[in-house]
Design an enzyme around this catalytic site. Structure first.
Site, PDB file in Angstrom:
ATOM      1  N   SER A   1      40.590  63.925  14.014  1.00 38.52           N
ATOM      2  CA  SER A   1      42.066  64.117  14.151  1.00 38.52           C
ATOM      3  C   SER A   1      42.671  64.381  12.742  1.00 38.52           C
ATOM      4  O   SER A   1      42.087  64.243  11.657  1.00 38.52           O
ATOM      5  CB  SER A   1      42.602  62.485  14.690  1.00 38.52           C
ATOM      6  OG  SER A   1      44.115  62.773  14.555  1.00 38.52           O
TER       7      SER A   1
ATOM      8  N   TYR B   1      44.292  53.529  13.787  1.00 38.57           N
ATOM      9  CA  TYR B   1      43.893  54.676  14.323  1.00 38.57           C
ATOM     10  C   TYR B   1      43.497  55.888  13.412  1.00 38.57           C
ATOM     11  O   TYR B   1      42.613  56.395  13.364  1.00 38.57           O
ATOM     12  CB  TYR B   1      45.227  55.468  15.008  1.00 38.57           C
ATOM     13  CG  TYR B   1      44.597  56.729  15.724  1.00 38.57           C
ATOM     14  CD1 TYR B   1      43.494  56.667  16.725  1.00 38.57           C
ATOM     15  CD2 TYR B   1      45.122  57.785  15.536  1.00 38.57           C
ATOM     16  CE1 TYR B   1      42.998  57.696  17.424  1.00 38.57           C
ATOM     17  CE2 TYR B   1      44.668  59.047  15.986  1.00 38.57           C
ATOM     18  CZ  TYR B   1      43.791  58.852  16.956  1.00 38.57           C
ATOM     19  OH  TYR B   1      42.966  60.234  17.460  1.00 38.57           O
TER      20      TYR B   1
HETATM   21  P1  NDP Z   1      42.348  60.792  26.769  1.00 43.33           P
HETATM   22  O1  NDP Z   1      43.307  59.428  26.764  1.00 43.33           O
HETATM   23  O2  NDP Z   1      43.071  61.729  27.770  1.00 43.33           O
HETATM   24  O3  NDP Z   1      40.817  60.574  26.940  1.00 43.33           O
HETATM   25  C1  NDP Z   1      40.149  59.493  26.335  1.00 43.33           C
HETATM   26  C2  NDP Z   1      38.857  59.471  27.084  1.00 43.33           C
HETATM   27  O4  NDP Z   1      38.183  58.500  26.441  1.00 43.33           O
HETATM   28  C3  NDP Z   1      38.951  59.072  28.439  1.00 43.33           C
HETATM   29  O5  NDP Z   1      37.983  59.964  29.066  1.00 43.33           O
HETATM   30  C4  NDP Z   1      38.286  57.686  28.106  1.00 43.33           C
HETATM   31  O6  NDP Z   1      37.659  57.329  29.634  1.00 43.33           O
HETATM   32  C5  NDP Z   1      37.502  57.600  27.143  1.00 43.33           C
HETATM   33  N1  NDP Z   1      37.310  56.263  26.787  1.00 43.33           N
HETATM   34  C6  NDP Z   1      38.455  55.617  25.948  1.00 43.33           C
HETATM   35  N2  NDP Z   1      37.952  54.265  25.799  1.00 43.33           N
HETATM   36  C7  NDP Z   1      36.797  54.299  26.493  1.00 43.33           C
HETATM   37  C8  NDP Z   1      35.836  53.026  26.256  1.00 43.33           C
HETATM   38  N3  NDP Z   1      35.984  51.934  26.040  1.00 43.33           N
HETATM   39  N4  NDP Z   1      34.604  53.477  27.049  1.00 43.33           N
HETATM   40  C9  NDP Z   1      34.420  54.570  27.476  1.00 43.33           C
HETATM   41  N5  NDP Z   1      35.270  55.714  27.551  1.00 43.33           N
HETATM   42  C10 NDP Z   1      36.452  55.415  26.864  1.00 43.33           C
HETATM   43  O7  NDP Z   1      42.813  61.330  25.397  1.00 43.33           O
HETATM   44  P2  NDP Z   1      42.211  62.489  24.590  1.00 43.33           P
HETATM   45  O8  NDP Z   1      41.302  63.545  25.687  1.00 43.33           O
HETATM   46  O9  NDP Z   1      43.467  63.048  24.187  1.00 43.33           O
HETATM   47  O10 NDP Z   1      41.210  61.920  23.300  1.00 43.33           O
HETATM   48  C11 NDP Z   1      39.849  62.227  23.342  1.00 43.33           C
HETATM   49  C12 NDP Z   1      39.569  62.257  21.873  1.00 43.33           C
HETATM   50  O11 NDP Z   1      40.421  62.889  21.130  1.00 43.33           O
HETATM   51  C13 NDP Z   1      39.900  60.782  21.038  1.00 43.33           C
HETATM   52  O12 NDP Z   1      38.746  60.192  20.373  1.00 43.33           O
HETATM   53  C14 NDP Z   1      41.217  61.124  20.403  1.00 43.33           C
HETATM   54  O13 NDP Z   1      41.282  60.257  19.395  1.00 43.33           O
HETATM   55  C15 NDP Z   1      40.907  62.546  19.998  1.00 43.33           C
HETATM   56  N6  NDP Z   1      42.038  63.396  19.464  1.00 43.33           N
HETATM   57  C16 NDP Z   1      43.271  63.384  20.471  1.00 43.33           C
HETATM   58  C17 NDP Z   1      44.305  63.988  19.852  1.00 43.33           C
HETATM   59  C18 NDP Z   1      45.509  64.187  20.814  1.00 43.33           C
HETATM   60  O14 NDP Z   1      46.636  64.507  20.326  1.00 43.33           O
HETATM   61  N7  NDP Z   1      45.448  63.900  22.096  1.00 43.33           N
HETATM   62  C19 NDP Z   1      44.488  64.716  18.791  1.00 43.33           C
HETATM   63  C20 NDP Z   1      43.238  64.394  18.005  1.00 43.33           C
HETATM   64  C21 NDP Z   1      42.371  63.696  18.286  1.00 43.33           C
HETATM   65  P3  NDP Z   1      38.140  56.036  30.557  1.00 43.33           P
HETATM   66  O15 NDP Z   1      39.373  55.475  30.283  1.00 43.33           O
HETATM   67  O16 NDP Z   1      37.599  56.624  31.855  1.00 43.33           O
HETATM   68  O17 NDP Z   1      36.838  55.043  30.213  1.00 43.33           O
HETATM   69  C1  8X3 Z   2      45.808  62.231  17.747  1.00 40.57           C
HETATM   70  C2  8X3 Z   2      46.889  63.125  16.806  1.00 40.57           C
HETATM   71  O1  8X3 Z   2      48.910  63.332  15.236  1.00 40.57           O
HETATM   72  O2  8X3 Z   2      48.814  61.776  17.239  1.00 40.57           O
HETATM   73  O3  8X3 Z   2      44.719  62.010  16.943  1.00 40.57           O
HETATM   74  O4  8X3 Z   2      47.564  61.237  15.258  1.00 40.57           O
HETATM   75  S1  8X3 Z   2      48.002  62.353  16.089  1.00 40.57           S
END
Ligand code: NDP
Ligand code: 8X3
Length: 248
Positions: free
Chosen positions: A135, A148
């Site tokens: 991120s 985080y």
């Molecule tokens: P979402 O919340 O839309 O998706 C998160 C996914 O992670 C879900 O499919 C969820 O599946 C899975 N997950 C979370 N905890 C668990 C667990 N304990 N076991 C299994 N699966 C898990 O978020 P994003 O798609 O945005 O996030 C995906 C990645 O991208 C993350 O690592 C996040 O930190 C990163 N990211 C996101 C950003 C953003 O702005 N959205 C920016 C930068 C990075 P389920 O709940 O079904 O288990």
């Molecule tokens: C998620 C992006 O800017 O919300 O990793 O931390 S931010």
């Protein structure tokens, strides 16, 4: 035909990756806790293209039962997309819930490390690829980002360290570092508050899961001699703020 394993395939960036890779002719294994969403993906993409694995990434026993029992067609993983992860809360460190911190570390760091360790021998044998979802929070601290951001800095540095250790194996490793992507991320971070998420992204024209998925696929499909080490990406409407100063 190559096989990719995408963790966190039930939502956001993960489901975008599933669709992007399947669309490009890869076999896709998708993991997550929400079985019904994975089942729906399988019905949509077909049993030859998508295999669902339901487990909590923190549960190594359940994970091993699922992955050690993969059908033969999906058993040889060429690419690991370490995407599952979450943020919980925006409280100042001094007000934060220690359980939230533990959950983020267990999910974003410990589970990711453990899965990577498990799949490394096969990835080396197949000269595969690992793509990590870090991120911008890894590099740019912000108020309330404390643990985080720390987990995502770990992910980035782990990816770069793996690059070093895997030198000569042909395995490629990439850290993808997005800014604001509108997914379920902010709803989860705010305890299910969809309005908080809508407010954060209002008027931003944020990145989408599809945007990031296209980047992950591009990285994975590059020729075997090309490694993208790290890729930082933001929506145009997101940029940098100044330093915060407290005055006595
Ligand atoms: P979402 O919340 O839309 O998706 C998160 C996914 O992670 C879900 O499919 C969820 O599946 C899975 N997950 C979370 N905890 C668990 C667990 N304990 N076991 C299994 N699966 C898990 O978020 P994003 O798609 O945005 O996030 C995906 C990645 O991208 C993350 O690592 C996040 O930190 C990163 N990211 C996101 C950003 C953003 O702005 N959205 C920016 C930068 C990075 P389920 O709940 O079904 O288990
Ligand atoms: C998620 C992006 O800017 O919300 O990793 O931390 S931010």
């Amino acid at each position: 035909m190559k096989t990719v394993l995408v963790t966190g395939a039930t939502s956001g960036i993960g489901v975008g990756c599933v669709r992007a890779f399947a669309g490009a002719g890869w076999r896709v294994i998708g993991t997550g806790r929400r079985a019904e969403r994975l089942k729906a993906l399988q019905e949509d993409l077909g049993k030859d293209a998508f295999f669902p694995c339901v487990f909590d990434v923190r549960d190594e026993v359940a994970r091993d039962v699922a992955l050690d029992g993969l059908p033969e067609a999906f058993a040889n993983i060429d690419c690991l997309v370490n995407n599952a992860g979450l943020a919980l809360g925006m409280d100042l460190a001094q007000d934060a819930d220690l359980e939230d911190w533990r959950t983020m570390i267990d999910t974003n760091v410990t589970a990711l490390v453990s899965l990577t360790h498990k799949l490394l021998p096969g990835l080396i044998a197949r000269k595969g690829a690992i793509v990590m979802l870090s991120s911008v929070a890894a590099t740019y601290p912000y108020t309330g980002g404390n643990v985080y951001g720390g987990t995502k800095a770990f992910v980035r540095q782990f990816a770069l360290g793996l690059r070093s250790d895997l030198s000569g194996t042909g395995v490629r490793v990439t850290s993808i570092e997005p800014g604001m992507v509108e997914t379920e991320f902010t709803t989860v971070r705010n305890g299910g508050d969809q309005a908080a998420s809508d407010e954060l992204y209002a008027g931003v024209n944020p990145l989408t899961g599809h945007d990031i998925a296209e980047m992950v696929l591009w990285v994975a499909n590059l020729p075997p001699h090309v490694n993208i080490n790290a890729m930082e990406v933001m929506p145009v409407n997101q940029s940098f703020a100044g330093f915060k100063v407290a005055r006595d």
